[in-house]
Design a protein around this motif. Structure first.
Motif, PDB file in Angstrom:
ATOM      1  N   LEU A   1       0.832  -1.196   0.000  1.00 22.58           N
ATOM      2  CA  LEU A   1       0.000   0.000   0.000  1.00 22.58           C
ATOM      3  C   LEU A   1       0.874   1.256   0.000  1.00 22.58           C
ATOM      4  O   LEU A   1       1.939   1.278   0.639  1.00 22.58           O
ATOM      5  CB  LEU A   1      -0.937  -0.007   1.205  1.00 22.58           C
ATOM      6  N   PRO A   2       0.448   2.316  -0.680  1.00 26.14           N
ATOM      7  CA  PRO A   2       1.326   3.479  -0.876  1.00 26.14           C
ATOM      8  C   PRO A   2       1.495   4.381   0.341  1.00 26.14           C
ATOM      9  O   PRO A   2       2.468   5.130   0.420  1.00 26.14           O
ATOM     10  CB  PRO A   2       0.651   4.245  -2.023  1.00 26.14           C
ATOM     11  N   ARG A   3       0.558   4.357   1.282  1.00 30.96           N
ATOM     12  CA  ARG A   3       0.650   5.231   2.447  1.00 30.96           C
ATOM     13  C   ARG A   3       0.527   4.397   3.715  1.00 30.96           C
ATOM     14  O   ARG A   3      -0.065   3.321   3.705  1.00 30.96           O
ATOM     15  CB  ARG A   3      -0.447   6.310   2.416  1.00 30.96           C
ATOM     16  N   ARG A   4       1.081   4.944   4.806  1.00 32.13           N
ATOM     17  CA  ARG A   4       1.078   4.179   6.058  1.00 32.13           C
ATOM     18  C   ARG A   4       0.752   5.082   7.237  1.00 32.13           C
ATOM     19  O   ARG A   4       1.220   6.218   7.327  1.00 32.13           O
ATOM     20  CB  ARG A   4       2.441   3.517   6.293  1.00 32.13           C
ATOM     21  N   ILE A   5      -0.083   4.559   8.130  1.00 27.68           N
ATOM     22  CA  ILE A   5      -0.321   5.172   9.427  1.00 27.68           C
ATOM     23  C   ILE A   5       0.289   4.258  10.479  1.00 27.68           C
ATOM     24  O   ILE A   5      -0.003   3.061  10.520  1.00 27.68           O
ATOM     25  CB  ILE A   5      -1.832   5.348   9.704  1.00 27.68           C
ATOM     26  N   THR A   6       1.136   4.832  11.327  1.00 23.67           N
ATOM     27  CA  THR A   6       1.767   4.072  12.404  1.00 23.67           C
ATOM     28  C   THR A   6       1.313   4.634  13.736  1.00 23.67           C
ATOM     29  O   THR A   6       1.404   5.847  13.964  1.00 23.67           O
ATOM     30  CB  THR A   6       3.301   4.148  12.312  1.00 23.67           C
ATOM     31  N   LEU A   7       0.818   3.775  14.594  1.00 20.44           N
ATOM     32  CA  LEU A   7       0.423   4.194  15.935  1.00 20.44           C
ATOM     33  C   LEU A   7       1.521   3.810  16.915  1.00 20.44           C
ATOM     34  O   LEU A   7       1.895   2.639  17.007  1.00 20.44           O
ATOM     35  CB  LEU A   7      -0.914   3.545  16.334  1.00 20.44           C
ATOM     36  N   ARG A   8       2.018   4.816  17.627  1.00 26.06           N
ATOM     37  CA  ARG A   8       3.106   4.607  18.584  1.00 26.06           C
ATOM     38  C   ARG A   8       2.616   4.941  19.994  1.00 26.06           C
ATOM     39  O   ARG A   8       1.781   5.832  20.191  1.00 26.06           O
ATOM     40  CB  ARG A   8       4.307   5.504  18.246  1.00 26.06           C
ATOM     41  N   PHE A   9       3.166   4.249  20.987  1.00 26.66           N
ATOM     42  CA  PHE A   9       2.744   4.434  22.372  1.00 26.66           C
ATOM     43  C   PHE A   9       3.959   4.513  23.289  1.00 26.66           C
ATOM     44  O   PHE A   9       5.053   4.090  22.933  1.00 26.66           O
ATOM     45  CB  PHE A   9       1.821   3.295  22.801  1.00 26.66           C
ATOM     46  N   PHE A  10       3.720   5.070  24.485  1.00 25.25           N
ATOM     47  CA  PHE A  10       4.753   5.208  25.511  1.00 25.25           C
ATOM     48  C   PHE A  10       5.951   6.002  25.005  1.00 25.25           C
ATOM     49  O   PHE A  10       7.112   5.641  25.222  1.00 25.25           O
ATOM     50  CB  PHE A  10       5.187   3.830  26.042  1.00 25.25           C
ATOM     51  N   LEU A  11       5.659   7.120  24.345  1.00 21.70           N
ATOM     52  CA  LEU A  11       6.689   8.057  23.905  1.00 21.70           C
ATOM     53  C   LEU A  11       6.196   9.466  24.202  1.00 21.70           C
ATOM     54  O   LEU A  11       5.075   9.831  23.823  1.00 21.70           O
ATOM     55  CB  LEU A  11       6.949   7.924  22.402  1.00 21.70           C
ATOM     56  N   ARG A  12       7.010  10.260  24.882  1.00 23.34           N
ATOM     57  CA  ARG A  12       6.610  11.641  25.136  1.00 23.34           C
ATOM     58  C   ARG A  12       7.601  12.589  24.471  1.00 23.34           C
ATOM     59  O   ARG A  12       8.810  12.368  24.500  1.00 23.34           O
ATOM     60  CB  ARG A  12       6.506  11.927  26.629  1.00 23.34           C
TER      61      ARG A  12
ATOM     62  N   PHE B   1      11.649  11.955  21.071  1.00 23.24           N
ATOM     63  CA  PHE B   1      10.767  11.396  22.089  1.00 23.24           C
ATOM     64  C   PHE B   1      11.584  10.632  23.126  1.00 23.24           C
ATOM     65  O   PHE B   1      12.626  10.051  22.810  1.00 23.24           O
ATOM     66  CB  PHE B   1       9.770  10.418  21.452  1.00 23.24           C
ATOM     67  N   GLU B   2      11.086  10.635  24.350  1.00 29.21           N
ATOM     68  CA  GLU B   2      11.635   9.791  25.400  1.00 29.21           C
ATOM     69  C   GLU B   2      10.694   8.622  25.649  1.00 29.21           C
ATOM     70  O   GLU B   2       9.475   8.802  25.749  1.00 29.21           O
ATOM     71  CB  GLU B   2      11.804  10.582  26.700  1.00 29.21           C
ATOM     72  N   ARG B   3      11.270   7.435  25.731  1.00 30.83           N
ATOM     73  CA  ARG B   3      10.471   6.251  26.057  1.00 30.83           C
ATOM     74  C   ARG B   3       9.940   6.380  27.479  1.00 30.83           C
ATOM     75  O   ARG B   3      10.646   6.792  28.401  1.00 30.83           O
ATOM     76  CB  ARG B   3      11.324   4.998  25.926  1.00 30.83           C
ATOM     77  N   THR B   4       8.662   6.067  27.663  1.00 29.41           N
ATOM     78  CA  THR B   4       8.062   6.075  28.987  1.00 29.41           C
ATOM     79  C   THR B   4       7.619   4.669  29.365  1.00 29.41           C
ATOM     80  O   THR B   4       7.460   3.800  28.504  1.00 29.41           O
ATOM     81  CB  THR B   4       6.849   7.030  29.041  1.00 29.41           C
ATOM     82  N   LEU B   5       7.391   4.479  30.637  1.00 24.35           N
ATOM     83  CA  LEU B   5       6.854   3.221  31.152  1.00 24.35           C
ATOM     84  C   LEU B   5       5.722   3.527  32.120  1.00 24.35           C
ATOM     85  O   LEU B   5       5.725   4.573  32.797  1.00 24.35           O
ATOM     86  CB  LEU B   5       7.939   2.397  31.860  1.00 24.35           C
ATOM     87  N   ALA B   6       4.772   2.621  32.202  1.00 29.97           N
ATOM     88  CA  ALA B   6       3.601   2.829  33.048  1.00 29.97           C
ATOM     89  C   ALA B   6       3.947   2.616  34.512  1.00 29.97           C
ATOM     90  O   ALA B   6       4.670   1.678  34.876  1.00 29.97           O
ATOM     91  CB  ALA B   6       2.487   1.874  32.634  1.00 29.97           C
ATOM     92  N   GLU B   7       3.406   3.496  35.346  1.00 29.71           N
ATOM     93  CA  GLU B   7       3.496   3.350  36.794  1.00 29.71           C
ATOM     94  C   GLU B   7       2.201   2.691  37.294  1.00 29.71           C
ATOM     95  O   GLU B   7       1.172   2.720  36.614  1.00 29.71           O
ATOM     96  CB  GLU B   7       3.670   4.722  37.456  1.00 29.71           C
TER      97      GLU B   7
ATOM     98  N   GLY C   1       9.686   8.686  32.678  1.00 29.33           N
ATOM     99  CA  GLY C   1      10.685   8.615  31.622  1.00 29.33           C
ATOM    100  C   GLY C   1      11.753   7.578  31.937  1.00 29.33           C
ATOM    101  O   GLY C   1      12.064   7.309  33.103  1.00 29.33           O
ATOM    102  N   THR C   2      12.305   6.985  30.889  1.00 31.62           N
ATOM    103  CA  THR C   2      13.331   5.945  31.063  1.00 31.62           C
ATOM    104  C   THR C   2      14.729   6.427  30.722  1.00 31.62           C
ATOM    105  O   THR C   2      15.703   5.715  30.977  1.00 31.62           O
ATOM    106  CB  THR C   2      13.003   4.738  30.181  1.00 31.62           C
ATOM    107  N   GLY C   3      14.844   7.607  30.104  1.00 26.01           N
ATOM    108  CA  GLY C   3      16.159   8.073  29.675  1.00 26.01           C
ATOM    109  C   GLY C   3      16.576   7.538  28.316  1.00 26.01           C
ATOM    110  O   GLY C   3      17.675   7.840  27.849  1.00 26.01           O
ATOM    111  N   ALA C   4      15.715   6.770  27.676  1.00 25.92           N
ATOM    112  CA  ALA C   4      15.981   6.276  26.317  1.00 25.92           C
ATOM    113  C   ALA C   4      15.235   7.174  25.332  1.00 25.92           C
ATOM    114  O   ALA C   4      14.058   7.477  25.537  1.00 25.92           O
ATOM    115  CB  ALA C   4      15.531   4.832  26.175  1.00 25.92           C
TER     116      ALA C   4
END
Length: 451
Positions: A262-273, A290-296, A303-306
């Motif tokens: 398919l010519p176009r793409r939608i990407t859903l990303r999570f746990f990134l601020r 973005f910084e990777r986050t983790l759920a409390e 934030g994870t520092g990554a």
């Protein structure tokens, strides 16, 4: 006769007017619905995506109320200026209900947010919805290959979908011709919708989310490893129904994987601020860091520092709305609302006679369109309970004459019908259906023509 002004003709304002005139306890209530714009319906006209015909059809229900004999629409009337502040309104009406919404978007408050190519999703929506306050020149999408939409609500889903749609799907809508041309001719091939929390905390509705998976020529990409960072992902049974269905949709997409053909793409990303927006070689935005986050355990994230940089020549923030103060009304800056008790405006902690609020300026930007109905009904109930006291105060015999005497040029319902007629004519001239007039001058000129 009890004369009431409702400020704002969106759903909350119209539902308030409906609750006031379609009741039998207080006879002879007359309502003027005032709006700064010459067109009614608020966010139903200027906030609902143009490809959502079913939701836009709600205008028919709102129209029925505004065509009631005891309701009068007066557009092109700005409340809050020197000619028409809250004090003057109370000289014209026994009561005033403010339904002015939440007009300001929330910012990210990160470095680089003011780079060219970074905008509020609300500005993008105003542009393709032909709001007359939309920035001149609109959005230049030439050279935009990748876009990032920051947020996880229905507005984020809407702008993501509009960026990914092709010309054949956009042409039947009522969006203005410049926006249609820019979106149809854009080179956007990748749209990433990014949330700082997990899929179980998404604010979008399932119907809106699913629609992303039905777009012609568009692949959906979701990383199962990223979804698995959400503690509720493995077993969403304890989640509220909407959140559970959202997770199930995302799980299905992650399991199937995107179609590479398919010519176009939608990407859903999570746990990134987002922590910074980075300039490209041309000085415009080129990427988002973005910084990777983790759920409390309490549902928040840390934030994870990554860090990860995601390419983007267009960045739209869709992280919520906030109310703005209306001159002369009390305002709680922390919540972005007017202090109230059951819709009665509070001044110094006490109800202010004749002043009421409904909608987002009352409760904050929460809920869907239908949420405004019980909210409006509560406020109308408070006003009707106060009716005997309110009606005892003398007011101007003819508010419309007073508005005109102050130099205002209200657009009445007949003027709105003329705008509708002009938009149908514009569409016919372009070989399309009805097409919105996008500028103040054009709208006001159309209002003066016979319908």
């Amino acid at each position: 006769m009890l004369r009431v002004a409702v400020v704002g003709s969106g759903p909350s304002g119209v539902y308030t007017a409906q609750s006031l005139v379609q009741q039998h306890d207080v006879p002879d209530v007359r309502v003027d619905v005032l709006d700064r714009l010459p067109c009614p319906y608020g966010l139903v006209r200027y906030g609902v995506a143009p490809d959502h015909e079913k939701i836009k059809s709600l205008q028919g229900n709102l129209r029925t109320v505004l065509e009631e004999d005891r309701v009068r629409f007066l557009g092109n009337v700005e409340v809050g200026g020197p000619e028409l502040g809250p004090e003057r309104l109370l000289e014209l009406y026994h009561a005033v209900v403010y339904c002015v919404g939440a007009a300001r978007d929330r910012r990210l408050d990160v470095p680089g947010e003011d780079l060219p190519g970074v905008s509020a999703a609300t500005d993008f929506v105003s542009w393709y919805s032909a709001h007359p306050d939309a920035a001149d020149g609109g959005f230049a999408l030439d050279g935009v290959r990748s876009a990032v939409v920051i947020g996880a609500g229905n507005v984020a889903v809407d702008v993501t979908r509009m960026l990914a749609r092709g010309e054949d799907e956009l042409r039947p809508t009522d969006m203005p011709e410049p926006a249609l041309g820019a979106l149809a001719g854009s080179g956007v091939r990748d749209v990433r919708m990014v949330a700082r929390r997990g899929p179980a905390q998404g604010k979008f509705t399932t119907k809106e989310l699913r629609e992303l998976g039905t777009l012609p020529g568009v692949a959906i990409s979701v990383d199962p490893a990223e979804l698995a960072l959400d503690p509720a992902f493995a077993d969403p049974a304890a989640l509220p129904a909407v959140n559970r269905r959202n997770v199930e949709v995302l799980r299905a997409w992650a399991g199937a994987g995107p179609d590479p053909a398919l010519p176009r793409r939608i990407t859903l990303r999570f746990f990134l601020r987002p922590v910074e927006l980075l300039a490209g070689p041309d000085g415009r935005v080129g990427a988002v860091r973005f910084e990777r986050t983790l759920a409390e355990p309490d549902g928040r994230v840390r934030g994870t520092g990554a860090y990860e940089d995601i390419e983007a020549q267009l960045v739209l923030r869709a992280v919520g709305y906030k109310g703005v103060p209306l001159p002369g009304l009390p305002f709680d800056a922390a919540s972005g609302t007017v202090p109230h008790a059951a819709g009665r405006v509070l001044r110094d902690g006490a109800p202010a006679p004749g002043e009421y609020v409904a909608g987002w300026i009352k409760r904050g930007p929460t809920g869907v369109i239908g949420t405004n109905r019980p909210c409006a009904k509560e406020t109308a109930g408070s006003l009707l309970a106060d009716a005997a006291l309110l009606a005892a105060r003398p007011v101007a015999p003819d508010p419309l004459a007073a508005l005109r005497a102050a130099g205002l040029r209200p657009v009445e319902w007949g003027g709105w019908l003329s705008i509708e007629s002009a938009e149908r004519s514009l569409g016919r001239s372009l070989g399309r259906g009805s097409v919105k007039i996008p500028d103040w001058q054009g709208l006001l000129a159309a209002a003066e023509q016979p319908a």
